[in-house]
Design a protein around this motif. Structure first.
Motif, PDB file in Angstrom:
ATOM      1  N   GLU A   1      21.943  30.812  38.457  1.00  0.00           N
ATOM      2  CA  GLU A   1      20.737  30.379  39.163  1.00  0.00           C
ATOM      3  C   GLU A   1      20.310  28.990  38.674  1.00  0.00           C
ATOM      4  OE1 GLU A   1      16.338  32.344  39.908  1.00  0.00           O
ATOM      5  OE2 GLU A   1      17.819  33.486  38.776  1.00  0.00           O
ATOM      6  N   ALA A   2      20.460  28.770  37.371  1.00  0.00           N
ATOM      7  CA  ALA A   2      20.084  27.471  36.801  1.00  0.00           C
ATOM      8  C   ALA A   2      20.955  26.354  37.385  1.00  0.00           C
ATOM      9  CB  ALA A   2      20.227  27.520  35.276  1.00  0.00           C
ATOM     10  N   PHE A   3      22.271  26.590  37.421  1.00  0.00           N
ATOM     11  CA  PHE A   3      23.183  25.573  37.980  1.00  0.00           C
ATOM     12  C   PHE A   3      22.852  25.314  39.454  1.00  0.00           C
ATOM     13  CE2 PHE A   3      26.190  27.033  34.538  1.00  0.00           C
ATOM     14  CZ  PHE A   3      26.199  25.828  33.843  1.00  0.00           C
ATOM     15  N   GLN A   4      22.602  26.390  40.198  1.00  0.00           N
ATOM     16  CA  GLN A   4      22.279  26.286  41.616  1.00  0.00           C
ATOM     17  C   GLN A   4      21.007  25.451  41.815  1.00  0.00           C
ATOM     18  OE1 GLN A   4      24.453  27.583  43.734  1.00  0.00           O
ATOM     19  NE2 GLN A   4      23.299  26.700  45.440  1.00  0.00           N
ATOM     20  N   MET A   5      19.982  25.774  41.013  1.00  0.00           N
ATOM     21  CA  MET A   5      18.700  25.083  41.161  1.00  0.00           C
ATOM     22  C   MET A   5      18.813  23.599  40.794  1.00  0.00           C
ATOM     23  SD  MET A   5      15.037  26.280  39.809  1.00  0.00           S
ATOM     24  CE  MET A   5      15.012  27.555  41.053  1.00  0.00           C
ATOM     25  N   ALA A   6      19.651  23.305  39.800  1.00  0.00           N
ATOM     26  CA  ALA A   6      19.792  21.908  39.340  1.00  0.00           C
ATOM     27  C   ALA A   6      20.283  21.006  40.470  1.00  0.00           C
ATOM     28  CB  ALA A   6      20.747  21.852  38.152  1.00  0.00           C
ATOM     29  N   LYS A   7      21.048  21.617  41.426  1.00  0.00           N
ATOM     30  CA  LYS A   7      21.577  20.819  42.543  1.00  0.00           C
ATOM     31  C   LYS A   7      20.470  20.260  43.431  1.00  0.00           C
ATOM     32  CE  LYS A   7      25.883  23.455  42.879  1.00  0.00           C
ATOM     33  NZ  LYS A   7      26.539  24.543  43.631  1.00  0.00           N
TER      34      LYS A   7
END
Lengths: 248, 248
Positions: free
Chosen positions: A53-59
């Motif tokens: 979720e963190a990687f996804q949100m960083a986008k």
């Protein structure tokens, strides 16, 4: 003021959140990290549940404008900028930055209590300031102990117990404690002269020591080293106007 | 021996029941009633969740061969033979009788933990004998505090804490305590010289006093007045062979 504490981190009954102040506590280490990072100048922190979720949100943010921090089972996450050790979150790294934080217990907790009226971030580091905010709000209070992977955690409950002790001392006869709140207060009284002892007895404290994070325990056992009270609102943790005091 | 205690009465994780001894505790008053009734000669006790279920089940037995006992919100149930005051369950009424018992917290608890390997009934009244049985079984232990209408209860946790204290003292280094077990032990240590104080501070204790049942609190705070250890097995509570000792 009615004060309750959720001793085991499942979704609270809705009536315990309705129109209440909620204080989320994950002393080892998520809320200590959040408080320390904001005292070092971090702009906002978005708590998420998983690394994915963190990687996804960083986008969603311009490249390089956010930092990823957190841990899985007390270890670092590959590809993240920061771990879950408060001492990593120094001004040189986090000042005026947005952070996305993913941890095992603490960051999930915010989502479980998101229907509370005001949601504050607490730990020993800012416990006196949190007590002040609770007294100012005059609402009933639910303390949410983030626990240890779904189970009761000694250190979060001792910390909640300290908040209860401070409020009971100030509020006197107008403060009503549930059985769970009395339990937390008694645990705090048992360890108040040696908070580190509680950390050393707790399962999670022992795990952190075995992984070489004993210095984090010492850091997280400090009381009132800052007056900031971060607030979780619409999925994001920020310092509200009232959350920054005494020129910090 | 690993010892855990369920502080809030929801369905335990299956791994906490698998191959474990479970001790169900509802000090005020269901397990105190069960222990007292069996020490007065009751043959077996069937714990059910609702009054309706009790009436339904009674139809399966010859008229007059079973007694209905229990309470709803600390009050008597119309049509029942007995309430939920241990002192009502005297030999003249219960000797060699079957009982169907419906209470708010305690009787439900047995059904939540029914997949445990051995399920014992505990309270202060038989706490020493329960500790002996746990030591003999050598299995890991889950103490189930029946709680207060779904919430944490001070008195059940103090009682579980006394069981933990007895086991830790006897088992020494071979006993491993979870954070929750340490919490219960600390609560017991706080109240060990005055168990009644814990009852007077607890929400349910206060309610019972307000309804005129203060004498029940005094009765239920007695330690080791019997050596029997009732066991819940296939929906029924009986004295197993090992559950009757010292000629009782």
């Amino acid at each position: 003021m009615n004060i309750d504490i959720q001793l085991v981190p499942f979704v609270p009954n809705p009536h315990l959140l309705f129109d209440r102040v909620v204080v989320v506590i994950d002393v080892l280490r998520a809320t200590s990290v959040i408080i320390h990072a904001m005292s070092e100048g971090a702009l906002e922190i978005i708590p998420v549940v998983t690394a994915e979720e963190a990687f996804q949100m960083a986008k969603a943010f311009p490249r390089g404008s956010v930092l990823l921090g957190g841990e899985r089972e007390s270890g670092n996450i590959p590809g993240f900028d920061l771990g879950n050790s408060p001492r990593e979150y120094v001004a040189e790294k986090v000042k005026e930055k947005k952070l996305i934080l993913a941890t095992t217990n603490g960051t999930k907790a915010f989502h479980l209590v998101s229907s509370g009226k005001e949601i504050f971030v607490g730990s020993f580091l800012n416990i006196g300031a949190v007590a002040e905010r609770c007294l100012e709000s005059e609402r009933d209070l639910l303390i949410f102990a983030s626990g240890d992977d779904g189970s009761f955690s000694l250190e979060d409950t001792v910390s909640g117990g300290m908040l209860i002790e401070l409020l009971a001392r100030r509020g006197k006869k107008s403060v009503f404690l549930t059985d769970a709140s009395q339990c937390a207060q008694i645990l705090y009284q048992r360890f108040k002269d040696n908070l580190l002892e509680a950390f050393h007895l707790s399962r999670h404290g022992k795990e952190l020591i075995s992984r070489g994070f004993e210095d984090d325990l010492v850091y997280c056992a400090q009381i009132d080293i800052t007056n900031i009270v971060p607030e979780f609102k619409v999925e994001v943790i920020r310092l509200s106007d009232c959350g920054m005091r005494n020129g910090e």
